[in-house]
Design a protein around this motif. Structure first.
Motif, PDB file in Angstrom:
ATOM      1  N   GLU A 173       0.810  -1.211   0.000  1.00 20.52           N
ATOM      2  CA  GLU A 173       0.000   0.000   0.000  1.00 20.52           C
ATOM      3  C   GLU A 173       0.848   1.269   0.000  1.00 20.52           C
ATOM      4  N   ASN A 174       1.960   1.267   0.719  1.00 25.27           N
ATOM      5  CA  ASN A 174       2.842   2.445   0.739  1.00 25.27           C
ATOM      6  C   ASN A 174       3.461   2.701  -0.640  1.00 25.27           C
ATOM      7  N   ALA A 175       3.854   1.640  -1.330  1.00 26.08           N
ATOM      8  CA  ALA A 175       4.414   1.791  -2.671  1.00 26.08           C
ATOM      9  C   ALA A 175       3.366   2.328  -3.642  1.00 26.08           C
ATOM     10  N   VAL A 176       2.128   1.915  -3.473  1.00 23.64           N
ATOM     11  CA  VAL A 176       1.048   2.411  -4.324  1.00 23.64           C
ATOM     12  C   VAL A 176       0.889   3.921  -4.137  1.00 23.64           C
ATOM     13  N   ARG A 177       0.947   4.373  -2.904  1.00 25.16           N
ATOM     14  CA  ARG A 177       0.858   5.814  -2.635  1.00 25.16           C
ATOM     15  C   ARG A 177       2.040   6.556  -3.264  1.00 25.16           C
ATOM     16  N   GLN A 178       3.236   5.977  -3.172  1.00 27.28           N
ATOM     17  CA  GLN A 178       4.422   6.598  -3.778  1.00 27.28           C
ATOM     18  C   GLN A 178       4.293   6.652  -5.294  1.00 27.28           C
ATOM     19  N   ILE A 179       3.806   5.580  -5.897  1.00 28.31           N
ATOM     20  CA  ILE A 179       3.635   5.536  -7.352  1.00 28.31           C
ATOM     21  C   ILE A 179       2.696   6.646  -7.795  1.00 28.31           C
ATOM     22  N   ARG A 180       1.560   6.770  -7.132  1.00 25.28           N
ATOM     23  CA  ARG A 180       0.597   7.818  -7.492  1.00 25.28           C
ATOM     24  C   ARG A 180       1.187   9.208  -7.319  1.00 25.28           C
ATOM     25  N   MET A 181       1.953   9.401  -6.248  1.00 30.28           N
ATOM     26  CA  MET A 181       2.566  10.693  -5.989  1.00 30.28           C
ATOM     27  C   MET A 181       3.600  11.039  -7.072  1.00 30.28           C
ATOM     28  N   LEU A 182       4.450  10.068  -7.441  1.00 29.36           N
ATOM     29  CA  LEU A 182       5.484  10.317  -8.437  1.00 29.36           C
ATOM     30  C   LEU A 182       4.886  10.666  -9.799  1.00 29.36           C
ATOM     31  N   VAL A 183       3.858   9.941 -10.198  1.00 26.09           N
ATOM     32  CA  VAL A 183       3.222  10.237 -11.492  1.00 26.09           C
ATOM     33  C   VAL A 183       2.555  11.605 -11.438  1.00 26.09           C
ATOM     34  N   LYS A 184       1.956  11.929 -10.308  1.00 25.51           N
ATOM     35  CA  LYS A 184       1.324  13.245 -10.146  1.00 25.51           C
ATOM     36  C   LYS A 184       2.362  14.360 -10.236  1.00 25.51           C
ATOM     37  N   GLN A 185       3.599  14.073  -9.778  1.00 30.53           N
ATOM     38  CA  GLN A 185       4.672  15.061  -9.821  1.00 30.53           C
ATOM     39  C   GLN A 185       5.295  15.192 -11.211  1.00 30.53           C
ATOM     40  N   GLY A 186       4.894  14.327 -12.151  1.00 33.38           N
ATOM     41  CA  GLY A 186       5.370  14.470 -13.516  1.00 33.38           C
ATOM     42  C   GLY A 186       6.257  13.356 -14.036  1.00 33.38           C
ATOM     43  N   TYR A 187       6.572  12.389 -13.194  1.00 29.83           N
ATOM     44  CA  TYR A 187       7.360  11.248 -13.672  1.00 29.83           C
ATOM     45  C   TYR A 187       6.516  10.428 -14.649  1.00 29.83           C
ATOM     46  N   SER A 188       7.157   9.886 -15.675  1.00 31.29           N
ATOM     47  CA  SER A 188       6.428   9.073 -16.645  1.00 31.29           C
ATOM     48  C   SER A 188       6.109   7.700 -16.046  1.00 31.29           C
ATOM     49  N   ASN A 189       5.058   7.074 -16.577  1.00 32.72           N
ATOM     50  CA  ASN A 189       4.689   5.732 -16.120  1.00 32.72           C
ATOM     51  C   ASN A 189       5.838   4.751 -16.325  1.00 32.72           C
ATOM     52  N   MET A 190       6.558   4.898 -17.425  1.00 29.22           N
ATOM     53  CA  MET A 190       7.661   3.995 -17.729  1.00 29.22           C
ATOM     54  C   MET A 190       8.788   4.143 -16.700  1.00 29.22           C
ATOM     55  N   ARG A 191       9.106   5.376 -16.351  1.00 23.97           N
ATOM     56  CA  ARG A 191      10.185   5.611 -15.374  1.00 23.97           C
ATOM     57  C   ARG A 191       9.797   5.053 -13.994  1.00 23.97           C
ATOM     58  N   VAL A 192       8.558   5.302 -13.581  1.00 21.39           N
ATOM     59  CA  VAL A 192       8.083   4.790 -12.291  1.00 21.39           C
ATOM     60  C   VAL A 192       8.046   3.261 -12.316  1.00 21.39           C
ATOM     61  N   ALA A 193       7.634   2.697 -13.430  1.00 27.11           N
ATOM     62  CA  ALA A 193       7.584   1.239 -13.556  1.00 27.11           C
ATOM     63  C   ALA A 193       8.967   0.630 -13.366  1.00 27.11           C
ATOM     64  N   LYS A 194       9.973   1.242 -13.960  1.00 23.39           N
ATOM     65  CA  LYS A 194      11.342   0.739 -13.802  1.00 23.39           C
ATOM     66  C   LYS A 194      11.826   0.877 -12.368  1.00 23.39           C
TER      67      LYS A 194
END
Length: 76
Positions: free
Chosen positions: A32-53
Motif C-alpha cells: 500500500e505504501n508503494a502504491v501511494r508513492q507511485i501515485r505521488m510520483l506520477v502526479k509530480q510528472g514522472y512518466s509511467n515507464m520511469r516509475v515502472a522501472k
C-alpha cells in the motif's frame, strides 16, 4: 460439467470480505505504501515507464494503479 456462475451470483460478489486485497495477496509485487508513492510520483510528472522501472513493474500496471483500476481500495 457444472453450471457456470457469473454476475451477481458469483462467489466473489457474494463474499467480498473473503477476497485478499492488496499486499494480503501472495501475488502482489508492491504494498500500500508503494502504491501511494507511485501515485505521488506520477502526479509530480514522472512518466509511467520511469516509475515502472523504479518499482520493477510494467508500465500498464503503473497506469492501472494511477487510474485506480487496481489498488482502488488504497487512499492517498
Amino acid at each position: 460439467r457444472g453450471v457456470k456462475v457469473c454476475g451477481d451470483d458469483h462467489w466473489t460478489r457474494k463474499h467480498r470480505n473473503k477476497l485478499k486485497r492488496g499486499s494480503q495477496s501472495h501475488l502482489s509485487k508492491v504494498d500500500e505504501n508503494a502504491v501511494r508513492q507511485i501515485r505521488m510520483l506520477v502526479k509530480q510528472g514522472y512518466s509511467n515507464m520511469r516509475v515502472a522501472k523504479m518499482f520493477g513493474l510494467g508500465k500498464t500496471t503503473v497506469n492501472d494503479i494511477v487510474h485506480r483500476r487496481s489498488w482502488s481500495h488504497v487512499s492517498d
